[in-house]
Design an enzyme around this catalytic site. Structure first.
Site, PDB file in Angstrom:
ATOM      1  N   GLY A 105      82.083  68.607  54.017  1.00 33.39           N
ATOM      2  CA  GLY A 105      82.369  67.222  53.701  1.00 33.39           C
ATOM      3  C   GLY A 105      83.820  67.041  53.317  1.00 33.39           C
ATOM      4  O   GLY A 105      84.534  68.006  53.039  1.00 33.39           O
ATOM      5  N   CYS A 106      84.249  65.784  53.287  1.00 34.75           N
ATOM      6  CA  CYS A 106      85.656  65.502  52.982  1.00 34.75           C
ATOM      7  C   CYS A 106      85.984  65.844  51.537  1.00 34.75           C
ATOM      8  O   CYS A 106      86.943  66.562  51.249  1.00 34.75           O
ATOM      9  CB  CYS A 106      85.975  64.043  53.300  1.00 34.75           C
ATOM     10  SG  CYS A 106      84.820  62.845  52.603  1.00 34.75           S
ATOM     11  N   TYR A 107      85.178  65.342  50.592  1.00 38.81           N
ATOM     12  CA  TYR A 107      85.433  65.660  49.178  1.00 38.81           C
ATOM     13  C   TYR A 107      85.351  67.164  48.928  1.00 38.81           C
ATOM     14  O   TYR A 107      86.223  67.736  48.270  1.00 38.81           O
ATOM     15  CB  TYR A 107      84.426  64.944  48.280  1.00 38.81           C
ATOM     16  CG  TYR A 107      84.701  63.486  48.052  1.00 38.81           C
ATOM     17  CD1 TYR A 107      85.878  63.062  47.450  1.00 38.81           C
ATOM     18  CD2 TYR A 107      83.769  62.507  48.390  1.00 38.81           C
ATOM     19  CE1 TYR A 107      86.123  61.712  47.214  1.00 38.81           C
ATOM     20  CE2 TYR A 107      84.000  61.166  48.159  1.00 38.81           C
ATOM     21  CZ  TYR A 107      85.182  60.766  47.568  1.00 38.81           C
ATOM     22  OH  TYR A 107      85.416  59.441  47.326  1.00 38.81           O
TER      23      TYR A 107
END
Lengths: 351, 351, 351, 351
Positions: A154-156
Site C-alpha cells: 500500500g501507499c502508506y
C-alpha cells in the site's frame, strides 16, 4: 511469450488513477508492451474518452474482465482493482498461468482473519494468500525474483516501512514507542466520486480520517513484526492534504541509545546501498513531497531531539508511483530478473 | 477615554496578516474604534494601497511608530510586530499608560534566558516580562480582568494547549509521552517574501520545517509545566500545508488508565463549560481546519486506541483568528471586563 | 408577523452551498430570524451533521418541504433549490401569502420558451413568471420595494451585468461587440458530487465548460437588451478555476468614441453613487477575486487600449455572496424597505 | 564535438524554473549530454542545494557565466536568462562558434525599437537580432534546420499562435477581431520572490495583470502580421491562475463565412499533419491544462457560435515545457536535423 521480444501486460482497473499511472509509466518501459486495458465499468469505450490526456499517446478501447482473454493477450496482469475484486480474480489468473502484480491490498495480510477484521470482506483463499510475495522492493526484493505473484504494498505502508525498517532492524528504536502521523494527497482516495473528495470540501482544508481504523495499519504491523521478531503495534493516523499527489509519513520513536542524525543517515545509506529509489537526505535537510512528484523515489530525512530522546523520521513518496504503479513495475522488473530501475528513470517534476 | 463611548485602538504592524485581520475583526466590534493603523515601513501610505480589499471599508493613511502619538490617539495598542520589535516598544507604551495586547511573542516566556535561546534576540526587560499576562483565554482568562498588558499566545501553542490541558490537568495522560504533530497554512509565515512562501514551491507540496527548533516549543512547555506541576518536555513538529489559513495540532499521549472517547468528550466539555469558542466534537467526529475558518473557534476531537493505550487529540483553529487577531480581541474583552465573545461572533466561512 | 420584531425566514435547500451561506450571513442580520431550514433529501437530520462548522452556532433539525408548514413558521422563504424545483414550489408559496426570494434561476427569463430552450425543463406558469422582479439590486433596486417575489440573479450575470451596464447605457460601447470571458470557482457547481468536481480533476487544472451553452447567457442578454433598447447577443465563455469561491468576468467591447480609463471610472462611480456594494477601482488598479471573498462587494476595474479601440472591464464577486446569498438578502432588505446594506457589512476575508 | 557521440549542452540560468525543466527533460534525451549548468548568482554551489529533487539524479556544481569555458565544455547553449542578459551574452556565444537556443525573449522581435518599447531595455545588436530564427516549431520548423541560433518563443505566444495561425492563414477569421484572453499558472513568473507570488496572495485568488502591456503582445502581433500579410493588432489579456503549471489561451474571432466546429477540426488537423505535439480535439471536447501537464503537447479545441458568428479557440500548453524547455529541445532537434520528438516523449502527468 512476447511481442517483438517484449513482455505483454494487461491492466485491470485502467480507469482508476493507479491504472492510468501504470499506462503512463509503462509507455517508457523498454521491455513491456501494454496489450490490454481492462475496465469492468467502461468496457468497449476508448480509454481517451475518460482520460483525454492520453489522446494520441495511448489509444485503445477498454476490454472487459475476462481471464481467458487476458491469457491470450498478456503474460503479466496488473490488477489495480478495488479491494474485494482481486480476491476473486487473481486465483483465476494465476491458474491460467499468468504472472500477477496485485495493487488492490487483498493479498497483503497473511492472516485471513486479520484481513476480514480490517477490510470487512471475506478473505481470499488461504493458499493463494500464502503464495503472494509482499513486494516491498528495497526490503524484500530478493524474494521477488522468479515468482509469479506479487502483492504490491500500500501507499502508506511503503512510505512508513521504508522510513522505519532500518532503525527497527538495527535495534535503535523501541518498537512499542512507534507513532506514525501520515498525510496523503487526495488521489490516494481513487477516482470514485463522493462528498469527501469534492474540491470545495478539500481545498483550503486539512483533516484526519479513518484514525486507528485504516486498513493499512495491519499491513504495517505485520511487516514491522517480522522485522523486529516480536509483535509490534503502532499508532497510525491518516490525514488528507489539499493536494493531488504525495504522501509524507512523519514517524516518531524513542531511541534505545544516543544516536545523532548523522548516525541515522549512515545507517540508512548503508541499508539502502545500491537501491536507487531511496534517497537519504543529508543532515538538516528534510524531504518534501513535491521533490519526488511523478517519480519512483522515496526520500527520507531525520531529526533527533536529545531533549526528548526521540527520533522523528520523515519519509515521502508519490503515492501513485512508489506507492502504487511505480513500485508495481519495479516488482515486475524483479520478478523478471531485470534491473529494478528499468523504465522507471523519471526525474521528479518540479515545480 | 473613548470616542462616542468606544475604546480607541491602535494597531502596530497593520501591513502584516495579523494586523489586517485585526482590522477586519474590529470593524464589527461594538465597543472599539480603530483610531490609528501603524506601520514602520509604509507610514504615510493609504492602507488600501497594499490591501485593496479594504477599499471603501476601512480607508486611512498609515501612521509611523510613535509612542507619544499613540498615547494621544489610542487607549489600547495591539502590537502585531515581528519578534524583537515589541521587546523595545511595549515598555514605552506601558509607561505612557496605554493598555497593550502584544501579538509578537516577545513576552510569552517568563525566563529571559529561555527566550534568548529560542528567539536569538536579547530578551525584554525582566520587569516587563513578569508583568505580562499570558492570555490563553479559556485557561487563564480570569487573570486578564483589569490588567494593562497581555501577551497573546502563539498560533501553534493555542491549538496545542487547548487540546492538551484538560487531559493533562486531570492526570489522564503521561506528560513525558506527549508528541505533537502540527500542521499550518502558509499565512502563519507572515507577509514577508522569500522562496519558502513562493506559490510554486508550496502548492502541491507538503513539508516539515524548524523541527524541534520552533520558537513556540518553550511556550508550550512553559504552560504544560505549570499545569502539570512538574517539568514537561514535548516533541513538537511543524509542517506546512498548501493552504492559506488553518492549523491542526495532532497530539499523541499515553493514557494513565482506561478512558473512552466519550470520557474525554465529557472531561473537555466540562472543562470548557461556558467558553463559547471551544467546541468539543461528539464521538467519532473529528474537526477539520475549514470548519473554523474565519472564526474564533477552536474545535477539538478525540480518538482513543485501546490497542496502544494512547489518545490522539485533534485540535484546529484559524491561525489568524483564534491563533492571533481573534484571541487578541478576546483578551481585550477580558481586560475590559466585557463579554469575551463581544465582536467575535463570526460564523466560520464554509466552504 | 415577527419573532421579537424580526422577520421570520425559511430556507429551502439548506444543505447546498447557497443555502448554508444564507445561514452564515443571516446570523448577523439584525431584523431576520431563521425559523426553518428545509431540505427534501435530509429532512429530520440535524443540519450540523452535514455542516459541522455550524456546531454550536446554528443547530436545528432540517424540515421537509411543506408549504403549509412554511406558512406557519415563516414570513419570507429563500428558495435555494435546483432549477426545476422552484418552478413548482414558488407559486404555492406565493399563494400561501409568503414573500419569496428565489435563487434557483427558474424565474429569471420572462420568455418561457427561452427558458425551456436553455434549461431543458418546462417553464413555470407565465403569470408567476411575469410577477417575478429580477433583483439586480444596483440596477433595478427601485423595482424591489414592497414586492412579494424576487428572482435573484445568477452569479455570472451579476458579475457580468454590473460590469457592462453603465457603459452600455451610456452608449459608450458597441452592443454587438461584447465578448465575456468568465471564470468561476468550483463552489458555483454546487455540492452535488460528480467527477467534474473531484479534487484531483480540478486542482492544478484550468478548463472551459458549457461554452456558448450556459443557461446564464439568456439572462445576461435579456437584461442587456432591456438596457440597450435593442437586441443584444453576447459571446459568453465559462471557465473553472481551481479555487472554491470567486468569479471574474473579463468583458471586452469596442468603443463608440475615445474614452480614457478615467472616463470609465467616473461614469461608473457616478452610476453606482450611493450603492455601497459596488467599488470602482482607481486607474491602473484591477480587482482580484480574493479582494471580495466572503463579502457582498462587486469590484470593477478598466483597461482601455487605444491601439485596438477596445475597453476591457474586469468585475469580480464572491459567487456565493453577491452572486447568491448576499444579493438575496440585499433583495429582502429592498423588499422590506430597509437599508440595502443591513446585515451585509462583512469585510472581505483576506488573505 | 560530442561526449560518446552526444551533443554537449550547457544551460545558463539553471536555477530558474526554465533551466531546471531543461535539466529534467534532457535527462531523457538520447543524443544530448548536459556538461555544464550555469548560474550567475549561485556559481560554485551544488545544484541539488537549491533543487533537492535532483539529489542522486543530476548532481553537479553550478558554473559561472564564462563564454570561453562554455566553448570548451559545450556544443550548444540554452540561455534561460532574464530578459536583458541574453542580449549581451548571446553574441559572444555565437562568436565563439556555439549553437544557441535562447529562451529569454531578447531576440524574438525583429524590430529593435519595438523591443525597447515593450521590454524597457536597450535592444540587442540588430545584426544578431536578424540572425535569430523564431522557433515556433510547428509553423516555422523548416527554418530551423542547420541554423546556429534559435530564439525560442514565449509561453503565451506559443499557446496563442498555435491556436490562431491555421484559421488566420486560411482567411477564415477577421484579423482585426482577434481578442485573446490568456491565463497562466504561477511558474510563468519565475522563481524570483516578490509579494505577487506569495502563496497567500495567489491561493484562492484569480487576477489579471499587465493588461495590454505584456511584452508577449508584440511577439504575437509580429507573427500574426507575417501570417496574415497585413498588420494585425490584438487585444491580449493575461490572468494569473492559482496553479503552478499551465496556460490556456481563449481566443475569440469573427468568422468570414459559415464554418462548423468540424470544419475547424479538419482545417487544423490538416495544418498540423505530421506534427506530433499538436493534438486537435474532436468536436465538443475542449482541452484542459492538466491534460498536457509535464508534456510537450499543445491541445486545441473549438466552439463555434452561429448566434454571434464567432469562433472561440481554446489552446493549452504546459508553460514550462511546450512554453519553454520542451520547445527549446524541439528546436535543438530541428537544428540538428533530428526527429523533432527526440527525447520529448513524455506522457502528460495526470492527475
Amino acid at each position: 511469450m512476447t511481442v517483438e521480444g517484449k513482455v505483454r501486460a494487461a491492466i485491470v482497473g485502467s480507469t482508476g488513477y493507479g491504472g492510468v499511472e501504470l499506462i503512463r509509466l509503462l509507455q517508457g518501459h523498454p521491455k513491456v508492451e501494454i496489450t490490454s486495458v481492462i475496465s469492468s465499468s467502461s468496457a468497449g469505450a476508448p480509454i481517451e474518452e475518460g482520460f483525454p490526456h492520453l489522446t494520441g499517446v495511448f489509444t485503445r478501447n477498454l476490454d472487459g474482465v475476462d481471464a481467458r482473454e487476458m491469457k491470450e493477450r498478456a503474460d503479466v496482469v496488473f490488477t489495480a482493482t478495488p479491494s474485494g475484486v482481486s480476491a476473486k480474480l487473481v486465483p483465476e489468473l494465476l491458474e491460467a498461468g499468468l504472472k500477477v502484480v496485485d495493487l488492490s491490498g487483498d493479498f497483503r495480510l497473511k492472516d485471513g482473519a486479520e484481513y476480514e477484521r480490517w477490510y470487512k470482506h471475506p478473505a481470499p483463499q488461504d493458499e493463494v494468500l500464502q503464495q503472494a510475495v509482499y513486494g516491498l522492493c528495497e526490503v524484500f526484493g530478493d524474494r521477488a525474483a522468479g515468482v509469479d505473484f506479487i502483492s504490491n504494498p500500500g501507499c502508506y505502508p511503503t512510505a512508513t516501512l521504508l522510513g522505519l525498517i532500518p532503525a527497527l532492524q538495527a535495534g535503535w528504536i523501541k518498537p512499542e514507542s512507534i507513532i506514525v502521523d501520515a498525510k496523503s494527497g487526495v488521489s490516494g482516495a481513487g477516482r470514485g466520486v463522493n462528498l469527501g473528495v469534492h474540491y470545495a470540501e478539500i481545498n483550503e482544508n486539512f483533516k484526519a480520517y479513518k484514525v486507528n481504523k485504516h486498513q493499512h495499519i495491519p499491513e504495517i504491523e505485520q511487516t514491522l513484526t517480522e522485522i523486529a521478531g516480536e509483535p509490534v503495534i503502532v499508532t497510525f493516523t491518516t490525514h488528507l492534504v489539499p493536494m493531488t499527489r504525495g504522501i509524507m509519513a512523519t514517524s516518531y520513536a524513542s531511541l534505545n541509545d544516543t544516536y545523532s542524525e548523522q548516525d541515522f543517515i549512515e545507517l540508512y545509506r548503508n541499508y539502502y546501498k545500491g537501491r536507487s529509489f531511496v534517497r537519504v537526505r543529508s543532515a538538516g535537510i528534510l524531504p518534501a513531497t513535491k521533490e519526488v512528484s511523478g517519480s519512483n523515489y522515496c526520500d527520507i530525512g531525520f531529526a533527533v531531539d536529545p531533549r526528548t530522546g526521540r527520533v522523528t523520521i520523515f519519509s515521502v513518496i508519490d503515492n501513485l508511483v512508489k506507492g502504487a504503479a511505480g513500485q508495481a513495475i519495479q516488482n515486475l522488473n524483479l520478478m523478471m530478473g531485470w534491473e529494478e530501475t528499468l523504465g522507471l528513470g523519471y526525474t521528479p517534476v518540479y515545480p
